[in-house]
Enzyme design. Structure first.
Site, short mmCIF file in Angstrom:
data_model
loop_
_atom_site.label_atom_id
_atom_site.label_comp_id
_atom_site.label_asym_id
_atom_site.label_seq_id
_atom_site.Cartn_x
_atom_site.Cartn_y
_atom_site.Cartn_z
N ARG A 1 38.36 19.41 5.73
CA ARG A 1 37.52 19.62 4.59
C ARG A 1 38.35 20.53 3.64
NH1 ARG A 1 32.61 23.44 6.80
NH2 ARG A 1 34.35 25.15 7.38
N TYR B 1 48.69 32.11 40.25
CA TYR B 1 47.75 33.13 39.60
C TYR B 1 47.33 33.98 40.76
CZ TYR B 1 48.87 32.96 34.71
OH TYR B 1 49.68 33.05 33.49
N CYS C 1 44.75 29.49 28.62
CA CYS C 1 46.18 28.80 28.47
C CYS C 1 46.53 28.08 29.54
CB CYS C 1 46.91 30.24 28.33
SG CYS C 1 48.74 29.87 27.88
N THR D 1 48.05 33.60 23.78
CA THR D 1 48.21 34.24 25.02
C THR D 1 49.21 35.56 24.87
OG1 THR D 1 47.69 32.49 26.29
CG2 THR D 1 49.63 33.69 26.75
N HIS E 1 77.99 26.71 15.47
CA HIS E 1 78.03 25.38 14.71
C HIS E 1 78.25 24.33 15.80
CE1 HIS E 1 79.02 22.78 11.38
NE2 HIS E 1 79.88 22.41 11.98
N ALA F 1 53.85 29.86 16.83
CA ALA F 1 54.56 28.29 16.80
C ALA F 1 53.33 27.47 17.06
CB ALA F 1 55.45 27.94 17.89
N ILE G 1 45.44 23.57 16.56
CA ILE G 1 45.04 22.76 17.69
C ILE G 1 44.95 21.27 17.00
CG2 ILE G 1 43.22 22.30 19.28
CD1 ILE G 1 43.09 25.40 19.57
N ALA H 1 29.91 36.44 35.53
CA ALA H 1 29.48 37.68 35.46
C ALA H 1 28.54 38.30 34.20
CB ALA H 1 30.92 38.46 35.84
N ASP I 1 41.10 36.85 23.20
CA ASP I 1 40.23 36.08 22.28
C ASP I 1 39.08 36.72 21.99
OD1 ASP I 1 42.42 34.58 22.48
OD2 ASP I 1 41.55 32.80 22.95
N GLU J 1 71.84 27.65 12.35
CA GLU J 1 73.00 28.42 11.48
C GLU J 1 72.35 28.70 10.06
OE1 GLU J 1 76.78 26.87 11.20
OE2 GLU J 1 75.85 24.73 11.49
P1 FAD Z 1 41.15 33.11 28.31
O1 FAD Z 1 42.40 32.84 28.84
O2 FAD Z 1 40.21 32.10 27.63
O3 FAD Z 1 40.18 33.48 29.62
C1 FAD Z 1 39.06 33.64 29.69
C2 FAD Z 1 38.50 33.39 31.18
O4 FAD Z 1 37.25 34.07 31.08
C3 FAD Z 1 37.98 32.02 31.32
O5 FAD Z 1 38.97 31.71 32.39
C4 FAD Z 1 36.50 31.76 31.40
O6 FAD Z 1 36.15 30.82 32.38
C5 FAD Z 1 36.25 33.12 31.92
N1 FAD Z 1 34.91 33.44 31.64
C6 FAD Z 1 34.26 33.44 30.71
N2 FAD Z 1 33.04 33.97 30.68
C7 FAD Z 1 32.85 34.51 31.78
C8 FAD Z 1 32.00 34.98 32.44
N3 FAD Z 1 30.68 35.39 32.06
N4 FAD Z 1 32.10 35.22 33.82
C9 FAD Z 1 33.19 35.08 34.66
N5 FAD Z 1 34.29 34.72 33.90
C10 FAD Z 1 34.16 34.06 32.66
N6 FAD Z 1 48.18 30.55 22.75
C11 FAD Z 1 49.51 30.67 22.50
O7 FAD Z 1 50.02 31.85 22.75
N7 FAD Z 1 50.40 29.55 22.57
C12 FAD Z 1 49.87 28.20 22.47
O8 FAD Z 1 50.61 27.34 22.46
C13 FAD Z 1 48.15 28.01 22.60
N8 FAD Z 1 47.91 26.85 22.75
C14 FAD Z 1 46.45 26.61 22.88
C15 FAD Z 1 46.00 25.48 22.89
C16 FAD Z 1 44.70 25.35 22.90
C17 FAD Z 1 44.02 24.01 23.32
C18 FAD Z 1 43.66 26.27 23.20
C19 FAD Z 1 42.18 26.18 23.23
C20 FAD Z 1 44.23 27.50 23.05
C21 FAD Z 1 45.76 27.69 22.68
N9 FAD Z 1 46.20 29.11 23.01
C22 FAD Z 1 47.60 29.41 22.89
C23 FAD Z 1 45.29 30.22 23.02
C24 FAD Z 1 45.27 30.74 24.31
O9 FAD Z 1 44.80 29.84 25.31
C25 FAD Z 1 44.26 32.10 24.28
O10 FAD Z 1 44.74 33.05 23.20
C26 FAD Z 1 44.26 32.92 25.54
O11 FAD Z 1 44.14 32.03 26.68
C27 FAD Z 1 43.49 34.03 25.60
O12 FAD Z 1 43.45 34.65 26.91
P2 FAD Z 1 42.02 35.53 27.21
O13 FAD Z 1 42.51 36.14 28.42
O14 FAD Z 1 41.56 36.19 25.95
O15 FAD Z 1 40.88 34.34 27.40
#
Ligand code: FAD
Length: 458
Positions: free
Chosen positions: A201, A102, A46, A313, A438, A343, A181, A118, A305, A443
């Site tokens: 498609r 962060y 994110c 997010t 308004h 959105a 996306i 990891a 995810d 509205e």
């Molecule tokens: P992530 O944020 O993907 O974090 C996972 C982390 O784990 C990463 O930093 C990765 O490097 C790390 N990792 C993976 N494997 C390992 C390992 N073996 N060891 C150590 N680290 C590892 N969501 C919205 O709500 N609004 C939006 O507008 C939106 N826009 C998006 C646009 C794009 C282009 C994309 C790709 C996604 C978007 N999303 C949006 C989705 C959102 O980014 C994800 O839903 C969110 O980041 C998921 O969080 P997460 O904690 O599951 O994983």
């Protein structure tokens, strides 16, 4: 909270993205000893290459129209110039600032941050590089990764990951895919001045959204100059000098400077050691979890995810927070995945909450549908031919508003508020009892009158 000193940590989190960071900070706040491993950049998809940079690029793209629209309001604007390298450098600076925040937040909560990839070795052991750590609980929060179709020349194409780092703005772009996306990046490239073709498609862009929303956005994108090809497939990509030659399944060819695949994302589970540890996955490689984000192994949990639930997010954050409360605050908490507002930051944007018309019809059998499409006040002077769509779906029997949809300026901001009302189960007459503000577009949501009664064909 029970701390079991036979383990190095109470919680070991893999992945410092939206879900992992929230789960670690909250768990540490409840007194747990927490470590988190990240193999790329803290903040996750994110912050680094998803929502945040995407929205910044989307703002940049919209200026194109803002300059044009200003004329109708009396402004004379010199021909504007756009610099992609400046935008990307500024975006990178902001992302680095957020990443630092962060890291500081994690450190401030007492979470130990480890840089590296990891792997799960067993139910209580994780490795990071050469080192091994034990933990009472392990949290998988590794997110997802873009997938490219297996066609010849796929390696010449980019995904959203690389789109954020292109050295220059491609003049001609082919975006492949019809999801959020794909349409967002089509709007970004188009607004910044590229010539954009979107190839999908399927039947219509934004599969799963309300059909009026799908059609309306399609039309508006075409008005802005995006060429949309449906039932269309790319079959091979080859280099042609400095450009790319794209062969399509229908026998036609396209010459572009960049192909971007936005053809879906896959949970990041490969090589994590999950099968060995006994963690069950679904057919798409997502980690199977119950309502409390527990996996098939009692000490291993998963949020965000990687679980293939709703890839957003705020959902990952909620799931992370709920897990921390469940494990370390004696409060078993499940996240409600219903009626999540969402959105699409397309041009124009989409905001939606609840069911679309066809999904609602299956659930409720009989609906009252309220719909309006109008030219926003701003465009009476700007002269822009852009229409706003608003739609309310009401269960005929209970009169509850079960879906609210909008395509138009500020739709994401507006639907966030409407989402509270839909979640609260308010009826159409309660919407109507609210006095409008308004003059706004919003509205309309409290003044919609003309209804269409729709019945399911049983
Ligand atoms: P992530 O944020 O993907 O974090 C996972 C982390 O784990 C990463 O930093 C990765 O490097 C790390 N990792 C993976 N494997 C390992 C390992 N073996 N060891 C150590 N680290 C590892 N969501 C919205 O709500 N609004 C939006 O507008 C939106 N826009 C998006 C646009 C794009 C282009 C994309 C790709 C996604 C978007 N999303 C949006 C989705 C959102 O980014 C994800 O839903 C969110 O980041 C998921 O969080 P997460 O904690 O599951 O994983």
């Amino acid at each position: 909270m029970s701390q079991d000193k036979k383990y190095d940590y109470d919680l070991f989190v893999i992945g410092a993205g939206s879900g992992g960071v929230r789960a670690s900070r909250m768990s540490a706040g409840y007194g747990a000893r927490v470590a988190i491993a990240e193999d790329y950049r803290v903040g996750g998809t994110c912050v680094i290459r998803g929502c945040v940079p995407k929205k910044l690029l989307s703002y940049a793209a919209h200026f194109h129209e803002d300059f044009e629209d200003a004329r109708g309001f009396g402004w004379t604007v010199a021909p504007p110039q756009f610099s992609w390298p400046t935008l990307i450098a500024n975006k990178d600076r902001e992302i680095a600032r957020l990443e630092a925040i962060y890291i500081k937040l994690l450190q401030g909560s007492g979470v130990e941050l480890m840089q590296g990839r990891a792997q799960v070795l067993d139910a209580h052991t994780v490795s990071v590089g050469e080192k091994q750590f034990s933990a009472a609980h392990i949290l998988l929060a590794t997110g997802g990764w873009p997938v490219k179709p297996a066609i010849p020349g796929a390696e010449l194409a980019i995904t959203s990951n690389e789109a954020f780092e292109l050295p220059e703005l491609p003049q001609r772009v082919l975006v492949v895919g019809g999801g959020y996306i794909a349409v967002e990046f089509a709007g970004i490239f188009n607004g910044l001045g590229s010539q954009v073709t979107l190839s999908y498609r399927g039947e219509e862009i934004l599969r799963g959204f309300d059909a009026d929303v799908q059609r309306h956005l399609h039309e508006e994108m075409e008005k802005k100059g995006v060429r949309i090809l449906l039932h269309h497939e790319v079959s091979a990509i080859t280099r042609a000098g400095g450009a790319l030659d794209v062969a399509c399944a229908d026998g036609t060819r396209l010459t572009v400077d960049a192909v971007m695949f936005a053809t879906g994302r896959k949970p990041n589970t490969a090589g994590l050691g999950l099968e060995g540890a006994g963690v069950r996955l679904d057919a798409g490689g997502g980690v199977l979890v119950d309502a409390h984000s527990h996996t098939s192994v009692a000490s291993i949990h998963a949020v965000g995810d990687v679980t293939n639930r709703i890839a957003l997010t705020p959902v990952a954050i909620r799931e992370g927070a709920a897990l921390a409360a469940t494990l370390f605050n004696n409060t078993p908490t499940a996240v409600d995945h219903n009626d999540i507002p969402t959105a699409v930051f397309s041009q124009p944007p989409v905001g939606t909450v609840g069911d679309g018309e066809s999904a609602a019809l299956k659930k409720y059998g009989e609906l009252d549908v309220y719909k309006t499409s109008f030219r926003a006040l701003k465009h009476t002077l700007s002269g822009r031919d852009e229409r706003t769509l608003m739609k309310l779906i009401v269960d005929a029997a209970s009169q509850r508003v079960v879906g609210a949809h909008m395509v138009g300026a500020d739709a994401p901001e507006i639907i966030q508020g409407i989402g509270i009302a839909v979640r609260a189960g308010l009826t159409k007459s309660q919407f109507d009892a609210t006095v409008g503000i308004h003059p706004t577009a919003a509205e309309e949501f409290v003044t919609l009158k003309d209804k269409l009664r729709v019945r399911a064909h049983l």
